[in-house]
Design an enzyme around this catalytic site. Structure first.
Site, PDB file in Angstrom:
ATOM      1  N   GLU A 101      -7.973  57.254   1.704  1.00 32.75           N
ATOM      2  CA  GLU A 101      -6.951  56.212   1.568  1.00 32.75           C
ATOM      3  C   GLU A 101      -5.591  56.858   1.408  1.00 32.75           C
ATOM      4  O   GLU A 101      -5.446  57.886   0.739  1.00 32.75           O
ATOM      5  CB  GLU A 101      -7.280  55.330   0.356  1.00 32.75           C
ATOM      6  CG  GLU A 101      -6.403  54.110   0.190  1.00 32.75           C
ATOM      7  CD  GLU A 101      -6.942  53.178  -0.899  1.00 32.75           C
ATOM      8  OE1 GLU A 101      -8.174  52.990  -0.969  1.00 32.75           O
ATOM      9  OE2 GLU A 101      -6.139  52.649  -1.666  1.00 32.75           O
ATOM     10  N   ASP A 103      -1.773  55.501   0.364  1.00 30.58           N
ATOM     11  CA  ASP A 103      -1.226  54.287  -0.269  1.00 30.58           C
ATOM     12  C   ASP A 103       0.278  54.267  -0.428  1.00 30.58           C
ATOM     13  O   ASP A 103       0.872  55.222  -0.938  1.00 30.58           O
ATOM     14  CB  ASP A 103      -1.757  54.164  -1.711  1.00 30.58           C
ATOM     15  CG  ASP A 103      -3.183  53.717  -1.790  1.00 30.58           C
ATOM     16  OD1 ASP A 103      -3.717  53.247  -0.796  1.00 30.58           O
ATOM     17  OD2 ASP A 103      -3.766  53.857  -2.886  1.00 30.58           O
ATOM     18  N   GLU A 105       2.284  51.386  -2.678  1.00 36.05           N
ATOM     19  CA  GLU A 105       2.207  50.160  -3.479  1.00 36.05           C
ATOM     20  C   GLU A 105       3.572  49.933  -4.114  1.00 36.05           C
ATOM     21  O   GLU A 105       4.158  50.856  -4.677  1.00 36.05           O
ATOM     22  CB  GLU A 105       1.126  50.252  -4.558  1.00 36.05           C
ATOM     23  CG  GLU A 105      -0.284  50.195  -4.017  1.00 36.05           C
ATOM     24  CD  GLU A 105      -1.320  50.090  -5.123  1.00 36.05           C
ATOM     25  OE1 GLU A 105      -2.115  49.143  -5.085  1.00 36.05           O
ATOM     26  OE2 GLU A 105      -1.320  50.951  -6.031  1.00 36.05           O
TER      27      GLU A 105
END
Length: 290
Positions: A101, A103, A105
């Site tokens: 993953e 990311d 955010e």
């Protein structure tokens, strides 16, 4: 040209042929809205996607394609005003218990206080590689471009073309690197007021709902994974190299490295590699290699 140079010019087209490029993106073609019961919408003839959150539910979408390496760009305009407790997640992820993953955010905040941009890299199901930043602009006032460059050597997170983070392939030092699992692009808008703002002290103000984030100008110069094979290894020939294939071996030049240092000096607010209390047995090995 040396024989090694000649081999290299053949190698790059071989690996980067048949790239999927979405310069004139249409969200209808590239993404599926996967949850939210109508709170996610594709508008303006496919040019804009919006996600909304109210007290009942958030919303989210995912890419139709899976990718194994690429340069992914998306323009986002974040929830304005009092966005405390709200998270806008935009990331690449594979499936399974040992997933990879990459990311972005965006952690909301009270009106007038800055968003926090939270980044992380998971490889083989292990994350704990958080770096967090303030931004040098208001991400709610207009659209800005958030990019992930992912090639076999490195992952570079960029904002409006300015690199903010680099995660290098350090498998030779025993650090897993995402390179074998194809990933989809995901995004979601959701309530996380148990932790997102000041550790959960500030709760979501539902009187301001619905909250909306907007997306446009998606672009992927990337290797599409389909039926167990990568588009970058099919129908390859030296003449089929894409002009956009430089990302496959791209690294930061000196100017980009200086920009990265500028961001990390002035806008980084958390780096797991500086958090010795969190790792009493010693910092992760990649922290000693950079």
């Amino acid at each position: 040209m040396s024989s090694s140079g000649f081999k290299f010019t053949l190698l790059v087209p071989l690996m980067a042929a048949c790239l999927m490029a979405s310069s004139a993106s249409n969200f209808h073609n590239d993404f599926d809205i996967t949850w939210g019961d109508g709170r996610g919408k594709i508008v303006n003839n496919g040019e804009v996607l919006t996600l909304s959150l109210d007290k009942a539910s958030g919303s989210g979408f995912q890419s139709k394609n899976e990718y194994l390496f690429g340069k992914i760009d998306m323009q986002l305009k974040l929830v304005p005003g009092n966005s405390a407790g709200i998270v806008t997640a935009y990331y690449l992820s594979s499936k399974g218990s040992t997933w990879d993953e990459i990311d972005f955010e965006f952690l909301g905040n009270l009106s007038g206080d800055p968003y926090i941009l939270h980044t992380n890299v998971f490889s083989q199901g292990k994350g704990n590689r958080e770096q967090q930043f303030y931004l040098w602009f208001d991400p709610t006032a207009d659209f800005h471009t958030y990019s992930i460059l992912w090639n076999p050597q490195r992952i570079i997170f960029s904002v409006d073309g300015t690199p903010i983070r680099e995660f290098k392939n350090m498998e030779s030092f025993g650090v897993p690197f995402p390179k074998n699992q194809p990933m989809r692009i995901y995004s979601s808008l959701w309530n996380a007021d148990d932790w997102a703002t000041r550790g959960g002290l500030v709760k979501t103000d539902w009187t301001q709902a619905p909250f909306t984030a907007s997306y446009r100008n998606f672009n992927a110069d990337a290797c599409v994974w389909s039926n167990g094979a990568s588009s970058c290894k099919s129908n390859a020939s030296p003449s089929s190299a894409s002009t956009n294939s430089a990302w496959f071996s791209q690294e930061m030049d000196s100017a980009k490295q200086q920009r990265l240092k500028w961001v990390q000096k002035n806008y980084m607010i958390y780096n797991y590699c500086n958090d010795a209390k969190r790792f009493p047995q010693g910092l992760p090995p990649e922290c000693n290699m950079s």
